[in-house]
Design a protein around this motif. Structure first.
Motif, short mmCIF file in Angstrom:
data_model
loop_
_atom_site.label_atom_id
_atom_site.label_comp_id
_atom_site.label_asym_id
_atom_site.label_seq_id
_atom_site.Cartn_x
_atom_site.Cartn_y
_atom_site.Cartn_z
N SER A 194 0.82 -1.22 0.00
CA SER A 194 0.00 0.00 0.00
C SER A 194 0.85 1.26 0.00
CB SER A 194 -0.92 0.01 1.22
OG SER A 194 -0.16 0.17 2.42
N THR A 195 2.14 1.12 0.29
CA THR A 195 3.03 2.27 0.28
C THR A 195 3.34 2.75 -1.14
OG1 THR A 195 4.85 0.68 0.47
CG2 THR A 195 4.12 1.77 2.49
N GLY A 196 2.99 1.95 -2.13
CA GLY A 196 3.13 2.34 -3.52
C GLY A 196 1.77 2.47 -4.18
N ARG A 197 1.67 2.04 -5.43
CA ARG A 197 0.40 2.14 -6.16
C ARG A 197 -0.54 0.98 -5.88
NH1 ARG A 197 1.84 2.86 -12.34
NH2 ARG A 197 -0.44 2.99 -12.43
N GLY A 198 -0.02 -0.08 -5.26
CA GLY A 198 -0.84 -1.26 -5.03
C GLY A 198 -1.47 -1.29 -3.66
N GLY A 199 -1.73 -2.50 -3.18
CA GLY A 199 -2.31 -2.65 -1.85
C GLY A 199 -3.17 -3.90 -1.77
N GLY A 200 -3.55 -4.21 -0.54
CA GLY A 200 -4.32 -5.43 -0.30
C GLY A 200 -5.63 -5.15 0.40
N VAL A 201 -6.52 -6.14 0.31
CA VAL A 201 -7.85 -6.06 0.91
C VAL A 201 -8.29 -7.47 1.24
CG1 VAL A 201 -8.98 -6.19 -1.36
CG2 VAL A 201 -10.21 -5.19 0.58
N ILE A 202 -9.15 -7.62 2.23
CA ILE A 202 -9.70 -8.92 2.58
C ILE A 202 -11.02 -9.13 1.85
CG2 ILE A 202 -10.56 -10.40 4.43
CD1 ILE A 202 -8.68 -8.97 6.34
#
Length: 475
Positions: free
Chosen positions: A134-142
């Motif tokens: 998430s510190t860049g352009r991406g990230g995660g989610v549940i």
């Protein structure tokens, strides 16, 4: 129910769960009753007046528990595990007690931020590519499951393939999805829901030995669709297929996707947990090509269902594909652009505080505890496979890189099917089957945190004894 009544009832419920876990090994793995038995035992309607929790728990004991398939049983070797654990249950209890609706950052700031941080923790634990942080352009989610993750990835891929106009463009253009013949059924379901139809999925041939997708066959399918004027939108590769835990060759598949500009989603629902162990990360080679990736902590990482960890390399694409913002959801935090609103990362609007159970699990077990759990499953599966390999009545149906062993009787399909029936009829263990190369094949997968060496040895003893009876009866 006031707080003091809740406290008393809560203690009783926790005691019931603890007693259930303590006695699981003494119960049959599957229900011994015919269909309709529970329905027939229940009253015609609810009681007019309330009942104490003791009455409900008594009926759990007498009516419900005997008619379950016990997924936490140490002899449950059937489908991929749906693990839970004490820390996970406690985290779910807190989530239920808080009753947070985390659709927006504004409706649950801590709900959103804890989830974001935990998905970054998990990405580090699995050594995922930096592009998923998430510190860049991406990230995660549940997500609730890998099935939903595949659907969301498909919608993001279609949005990209259609230049942001795939719904309108779809009127006169056909979009295509690709997966191997061993890919999960949820891939076809995602294509149906997204409007591609079952015909929109190209089933790519696999290598007959490894059962992994053949990159050259994928390239041929993409070229054929392009020549027909169709639009290749998404390739779904698998790390650990459901039938045999085959691993698709991501480096070669990724290069093809990059060449043709096709979204690559990697489904590691079961086997993704293996990457917590450095020695098993070979299975994730090539993941740097992926646009999205998911795995299920609720399968092999001691976290109760539902909990699928899903990452994207560019969250902007996903948000553009899924965002719908009515006036009643507008708020200052969202308008500032400084927060994540996870409603834009999934199909439903509402969402539970699922990160809590994952937080409890990660903090209770720690990195080494989770690695120990995965390694124990791999070792126990290897122990069972060694027994199969040493017995010339049996055939190992493929490699067993994780904790699934596929095997069959050399005598043929009918004998193998009868073997499964007799083993499961003991009530001590539960196995399932698949077909490998067209042959009826038994599956034994280790996953329950309660399973020990003695349970695996018992499973082999039951299989070996039943095989003797089946072969003797066959004459």
């Amino acid at each position: 129910m006031d707080p003091e009544e809740f406290r008393r009832a809560g203690h009783a419920v926790v005691d019931w769960i603890a007693d259930y876990w303590a006695t699981l090994g003494q119960r049959p793995v599957t229900s011994q009753d015919p269909p309709g038995a529970l329905a027939a035992a229940l009253p015609a309607g609810p009681t007019a007046d309330g009942e104490p929790v003791e009455a409900v728990l008594a009926d759990l004991d007498a009516l419900v528990a005997p008619r379950l398939t016990h997924w936490q049983h140490p002899g449950f070797f059937g489908y991929f595990p749906a693990n839970t654990s004490g820390p996970s249950v406690l985290g779910d209890l807190v989530s239920a007690g808080l009753g947070v609706q985390g659709m927006l950052w504004a409706t649950g700031p801590a709900c959103t931020e804890l989830e974001t941080v935990l998905l970054d923790w998990l990405a580090g634990l699995l050594d995922l590519p930096e592009r998923f942080r998430s510190t860049g352009r991406g990230g995660g989610v549940i997500q609730d499951s890998a099935s939903s993750a595949t659907l969301v990835a498909t919608l993001g891929a279609l949005h990209r393939a259609g230049g942001g106009r795939w719904r309108e463009a779809g009127i006169d253009r056909r979009y295509r999805a690709y997966t191997s013949t061993q890919g999960h059924s949820s891939i076809e379901k995602a294509a149906r829901i997204a409007g591609l139809g079952s015909d929109g999925v190209r089933m790519v041939e696999v290598d007959p030995e490894t059962l992994a997708m053949r990159p050259e066959a994928l390239r041929e399918a993409i070229r054929a669709d392009l020549a027909a004027g169709d639009v290749p939108a998404i390739v779904v590769a698998t790390i650990g297929t459901t039938s045999t835990t085959a691993v698709d060759p991501l480096p070669e598949i990724g290069e093809i996707c990059a060449e043709y500009g096709v979204w690559l989603h990697v489904d590691a629902a079961y086997a993704g947990a293996a990457a917590v162990c450095p020695e098993l990360r070979w299975s994730h080679a090539g993941l740097e090509y992926a646009d999205s990736y998911c795995f299920d902590p609720h399968k092999w990482l001691l976290t109760g269902f539902d909990c699928d960890a899903f990452w994207v390399a560019d969250r902007g694409e996903l948000i553009e594909a899924l965002t719908v913002l009515p006036e009643y959801l507008r708020n200052a935090a969202t308008e500032s652009g400084a927060v994540i609103d996870y409603r834009d990362w999934q199909v439903p609007l509402g969402r539970r505080f699922r990160a809590l159970k994952l937080w409890f699990v990660l903090r209770w077990y720690g990195v080494e505890g989770l690695r120990a759990h995965v390694r124990a499953g791999v070792a126990l599966a290897g122990r069972f496979a060694d027994r199969v390999r040493a017995d010339d009545r049996f055939v190992l149906a493929g490699p067993h890189p994780f904790s699934l062993v596929c095997f069959r009787l050399a005598a043929g399909d009918e004998a193998s099917a009868e073997l499964l029936s007799r083993v499961n009829a003991t009530g001590r263990v539960f196995l399932t089957h698949t077909r490998v190369g067209g042959r009826y094949t038994l599956r034994l997968v280790v996953g329950s945190p309660l399973t020990t060496q003695s349970h695996v040895d018992e499973a082999w003893a039951l299989v070996s004894e039943a095989a003797g009876t089946v072969l003797s009866d066959a004459g």
